[in-house]
Design a protein around this motif. Structure first.
Motif, PDB file in Angstrom:
ATOM      1  N   UNK A 151      26.918  39.960  59.501  1.00 12.84           N
ATOM      2  CA  UNK A 151      25.989  38.882  59.191  1.00 12.84           C
ATOM      3  C   UNK A 151      26.508  38.051  58.026  1.00 12.84           C
ATOM      4  N   UNK A 152      26.624  36.768  58.221  1.00 10.35           N
ATOM      5  CA  UNK A 152      27.060  35.840  57.172  1.00 10.35           C
ATOM      6  C   UNK A 152      26.001  34.801  56.857  1.00 10.35           C
ATOM      7  N   UNK A 153      25.099  34.579  57.794  1.00  8.29           N
ATOM      8  CA  UNK A 153      24.036  33.609  57.593  1.00  8.29           C
ATOM      9  C   UNK A 153      22.721  34.249  58.004  1.00  8.29           C
ATOM     10  N   UNK A 154      21.638  33.618  57.594  1.00  9.15           N
ATOM     11  CA  UNK A 154      20.309  34.149  57.901  1.00  9.15           C
ATOM     12  C   UNK A 154      20.098  34.234  59.415  1.00  9.15           C
ATOM     13  N   UNK A 196      18.838  38.965  51.418  1.00  7.49           N
ATOM     14  CA  UNK A 196      19.909  38.691  50.447  1.00  7.49           C
ATOM     15  C   UNK A 196      20.612  37.373  50.755  1.00  7.49           C
ATOM     16  N   UNK A 197      20.876  37.158  52.047  1.00  8.24           N
ATOM     17  CA  UNK A 197      21.542  35.916  52.439  1.00  8.24           C
ATOM     18  C   UNK A 197      20.655  34.708  52.155  1.00  8.24           C
ATOM     19  N   UNK A 198      19.353  34.898  52.372  1.00 14.70           N
ATOM     20  CA  UNK A 198      18.424  33.797  52.077  1.00 14.70           C
ATOM     21  C   UNK A 198      18.453  33.454  50.596  1.00 14.70           C
ATOM     22  N   UNK A 205      19.767  30.083  48.897  1.00 10.23           N
ATOM     23  CA  UNK A 205      18.990  29.312  47.917  1.00 10.23           C
ATOM     24  C   UNK A 205      19.795  29.117  46.636  1.00 10.23           C
ATOM     25  N   UNK A 206      20.484  30.213  46.221  1.00  8.75           N
ATOM     26  CA  UNK A 206      21.279  30.095  44.996  1.00  8.75           C
ATOM     27  C   UNK A 206      22.424  29.103  45.182  1.00  8.75           C
TER      28      UNK A 206
END
Length: 916
Positions: free
Chosen positions: A110-113, A252-254, A258-259
């Motif tokens: 997983x790399x994106x939401x 975490x990805x979300x 956001x960061x």
């Protein structure tokens, strides 16, 4: 045993029947008392019975072996079935492990939401590969606080996962929530309302199983019966931790997204702020520079008028304050560019020694005004042609040398360049700038390279400055692969060191070599500065001459007498104009008074300005006059001319005006070219009028008679060819002929015929050379006007290794000796004009206006050549050609190169302005 008993019973029954028959058949014998007669029969009956039992026993034994074999076979079959069950269990375990592995891999990838849907899809595909017949597989994330659930489901027959978000207010959702809170598996059915996974037609399973995990449930819809799905539930238990892990990675990805988004927004905001700051500073710099240049220009003009001592003192303070303000503006603008990350280094070939020469010569006046000796040297081992950013190197040198002069009240400032290290095709230079100034305390030396700081706050008040110069130098040197440091003691002066890496050009220019005729000649060097004597000694000995060094006039006279007595005379004397016991003029008089020294060649060396001193020295018999700081090339040329080893160079001063004064008209729309030509013609005794287009020129000619007209070819309102044709038409009725010389940025084949056809007498190619311009004026004054195009002029001065030709710059700066030409104002005019015209070029490209592109490129080409920016002029010429052909795509491609080269030219001009 069951197979053995039936034969035994049959045999016993048969034996009983046989005995019964024998007894009954012999009963009459027994009844008659004939037992003896009956014995054989009885014996036969008994034997028969025993035989039958023996046979039964033998059969019984055989039947026991068969039963044992049968039991072994049955055990083997039972063991085989157990092995099959074990193999099936192992295969099922491998399938479950493979399922877990595939889902785990999907989670880790997983790399994106949105990749969480891939995890659910992989889970569904893996279950199907294991033979689990499902109607739907899904993950329900239960957000109890927010009151909704987010579902990701894969339905049989659908390739892509289905996502939905539903409130937790339905009865089914509330019941699901209760099971989830208790951590229970909920196997629901057969109520239809409870069995809907998704509100998609055709997907209504017989049973739905929800298995809880930390954040929600795993749900699977099956076509079966409740209560018989233990294996499926076991599979879901194995997958639940992975799904929980996947959801945590989603969170975490979300957060990371956001960061990252916040970082990008902050970066864009910072870049926007930097751009706004840079634009503001650039605009403010322009807005302040323009009036400040005017102030400086007026101060210079005011200085040429009659002033008393007090007024001249006030004027000096005004000049110093204005120059200080410009220095501050330049520092802040440059620092803002570096802070914004806009500091870029060029990699182009350039000649090092002319750069160092130009830096020290540009600061020589400032040093002389303070009585500070300015010296420089470049070791012979240093390559002549380097590859790097000449402009930034000059900027560092100007800053360090300028600081050294500023903080030195008396003594000397020396610049020395040496090789620190050679690395194949690269060289690391070690540059030292030494002064005899105030020095820096050891505990303050670390502060001076920080922004807005000086060693002592009081120095800012006493000497001025922003405290940015050394910080800028440190950053530039760092980008050049080097470092900068200082060695200093209070009251003993400072030595600033820096290293920088440069490439070595494949083709190197030869260093100045003295002609063989100079070898062995004796030269007397008279200079009170020990460092100056040392450097001259090294240079002269390197050329094969024999220098003798003395510190004053008395020592010079003694050395000359001793040489005459030893019959080893001096061929030349290098005489400093300022000596501790006498000045240069006194020393010259004494030399001329000595018998036998009248023919002695003397070259006066002085840091003082003005033609008066040079003329006075020549009147006293000096063979030549050299300005400090000396350059090797200039010194060698002077020696060659004075000692007769090479012909004297043509006089650089303007030719004297002929007997009559001419009235000249310059028809030129470019204010840049107007300034240059006016500067060339100053002090010639001729009167110059200006017109900015062909029609204005005709109006001038209508009311005034001119001896010579310089006519630009390409102008607005009316071009030069049309205006010339109209002049000739008007003159046809009067019989008068006014000489007209065309000014053209590029003399192409066929132009001569066009000029002659319209009535022009000659043409000069831009950039206009001063000598050729004055030669045309002199020819008109002598009534010997050349034929049009009799001598086609070149394309201007040859391109140097940098963005600007330093010889052209030097000629332009020399024009400042007159009255109404200010080099700084001239340079600022070019910068401002080029920025405005480039904006019109971009607008023309955007609107597809080829005429606008052609016109502006033509003007920019001429202006660039006039300033010595030959590389830039070549690019503008290419743009002019493309604009004329209407090739807009190619023109856009060239524009990027033009903007980069224009930035280089502007940066070098800013350094020249900062140097004064």
């Amino acid at each position: 045993m069951k197979k053995v008993l039936p034969p035994l019973v049959a045999a016993g029954a048969l034996a009983f029947l046989l005995v019964f028959w024998l007894v009954w058949s012999n009963a009459h014998l027994i009844g008659q008392g004939g037992w003896v007669a009956a014995v054989p029969g009885l014996l036969l009956a008994v034997g028969t019975v025993f035989a039958l039992f023996a046979a039964g026993a033998a059969g019984l034994g055989q039947l026991g072996e068969e039963e044992q074999i049968t039991r072994q076979l049955q055990q083997a079959r039972a063991d085989a079935e157990g092995a099959k069950e074990a193999l099936r269990a192992v295969a099922a375990a491998k399938e479950r492990a493979a399922l877990v592995e595939r889902v785990h891999r999907a989670v880790l990838e997983m790399e994106e939401v949105g990749d969480f849907t891939n995890v659910v899809q992989v889970m569904a595909q893996s279950l199907e590969a294991m033979g689990v017949r499902f109607d739907g597989v899904g993950v329900n994330i239960l957000n109890e606080e927010a009151g909704f659930s987010t579902s990701t489901s894969v339905l049989r027959g659908r390739v892509e996962p289905v996502q939905s978000t539903d409130p937790l207010d339905s009865p089914v959702a509330q019941q699901l929530l209760q099971h989830w809170r208790r951590g229970e598996v909920w196997e629901r059915g057969p109520e239809p309302d409870e069995l809907v996974i998704e509100e998609v037609e055709g997907y209504r399973p017989a049973v739905v199983i929800d298995l809880p995990f930390a954040e929600g449930t795993l749900a699977i819809g099956l076509q079966g019966e409740p209560g018989g799905n233990a294996e499926v539930i076991q599979l879901l238990w194995g997958l639940a931790p992975l799904i929980s892990l996947g959801y945590r990675r989603t969170r975490d990805l979300t957060e990371r997204r956001w960061a990252e988004q916040a970082t990008v927004e902050a970066k864009e905001l910072a870049e926007s702020a930097n751009r706004a700051k840079s634009e503001f500073l650039a605009n403010m710099s322009h807005e302040i520079r323009t009036p400040m240049n005017a102030v400086l220009g007026m101060v210079e003009l005011l200085g040429d008028t009659a002033l008393d001592a007090t007024q001249r003192d006030y004027l000096g303070m005004m000049r110093a304050s204005a120059e200080g303000l410009l220095d501050i503006i330049n520092d802040i603008l440059d620092f803002s560019k570096i802070e914004a990350g806009h500091l870029s280094l060029e990699r182009a070939e350039f000649r090092l020694r002319p750069v160092v020469d130009q830096v020290v010569r540009s600061l020589a006046v400032r040093a002389h005004q303070k009585g500070v000796e300015l010296l420089h040297s470049v070791e012979p081992q240093v390559p002549e042609v380097l590859i790097g950013d000449m402009v930034r190197l000059r900027q560092v040198l100007v800053n360090l040398v300028g600081n050294a002069i500023k903080f030195t009240a008396k003594g000397e400032v020396e610049v020395a360049v040496a090789v620190d290290q050679r690395m194949g095709g690269e060289v690391r230079l070690h540059v030292q700038v030494r002064d005899t100034g105030i020095g820096i305390p050891a505990d303050q030396q670390h502060r001076i390279f920080a922004a807005f700081l000086q060693a002592d706050g009081s120095t800012t008040r006493h000497y001025g400055g922003t405290g940015l110069g050394l910080s800028i130098c440190a950053r530039i040197v760092g980008r050049m692969g080097g470092r900068i440091w200082v060695v200093s003691e209070p009251g003993q002066g400072s030595t600033f060191h820096f290293t920088a890496d440069f490439g070595i050009a494949e083709v190197q220019d030869a260093l100045p070599v003295a002609p063989a005729e100079l070898h062995g000649l004796r030269v007397l060097v008279v200079d009170d500065n020990i460092t100056s004597r040392r450097l001259l000694q090294q240079t002269l000995e390197g050329w094969g001459l024999r220098p003798v060094l003395v510190a004053d006039g008395a020592g010079a006279l003694e050395s000359l007498r001793a040489a005459a007595q030893a019959d080893d005379p001096f061929a030349l004397v290098l005489l400093d104009s300022t000596l501790p016991d006498m000045d240069g003029a006194q020393a010259l008089r004494l030399l001329r008074e000595e018998p036998g020294w009248a023919a002695l060649r003397v070259v006066v060396v002085s840091a003082a300005e003005g033609a008066g001193l040079a003329e006075a020295c020549r009147e006293l018999g000096a063979a030549a006059y050299l300005r400090k700081p000396l350059t090797q090339a200039g010194l060698l040329d002077c020696l060659g001319q004075v000692l007769g080893t090479q012909p004297a160079a043509a006089a650089a001063s303007a030719p004297e005006a002929p007997g009559r004064s001419l009235r000249l008209l310059l028809v030129e729309d470019n204010a840049f070219n107007q300034r240059v030509i006016a500067g060339y013609l100053q002090h010639t005794g001729h009167q110059l009028d200006l017109a900015d287009n062909g029609q204005a020129g005709l109006d001038r000619l209508e009311g005034q008679q001119y001896d010579l007209v310089f006519m630009d070819v390409q102008m607005p309102v009316m071009d030069g060819l049309t205006a010339t044709a109209e002049v000739r038409r008007r003159e046809a009725a009067t019989g008068r002929h006014t000489p007209i010389v065309a000014l053209t940025a590029h003399a192409m084949p066929g132009d001569r015929e066009r000029f002659v056809k319209t009535g022009m007498d000659a043409y000069l190619a831009k950039p206009v050379d001063r000598g050729e311009l004055l030669a045309v004026v002199k020819a008109v004054a002598c009534q010997s006007m050349p034929d049009a195009g009799a001598e086609a002029l070149g394309e201007g001065p040859p391109a140097g290794h940098g963005p600007l030709d330093l010889e052209v710059i030097s000629r332009l700066k020399n024009l400042e000796a007159g009255g109404h030409f200010a080099f700084a104002e001239f340079v600022q005019l070019f910068i401002d004009d080029s920025l405005q015209r480039m904006a019109r070029v971009r607008a023309g490209l955007g609107a597809g206006d080829v005429a606008e592109i052609h016109r502006e490129a033509h003007t920019l080409k001429g202006n660039s050549r006039q300033l010595g920016a030959i590389g830039l002029a070549t690019l503008f010429e290419r743009l002019e050609q493309l604009g004329g052909k209407g090739e807009l795509e190619e023109a856009r491609a060239v524009l990027g190169s033009i903007e980069a080269e224009l930035e280089r030219v502007h940066r070098e001009l800013e350094v020249l302005l900062a140097a004064g």
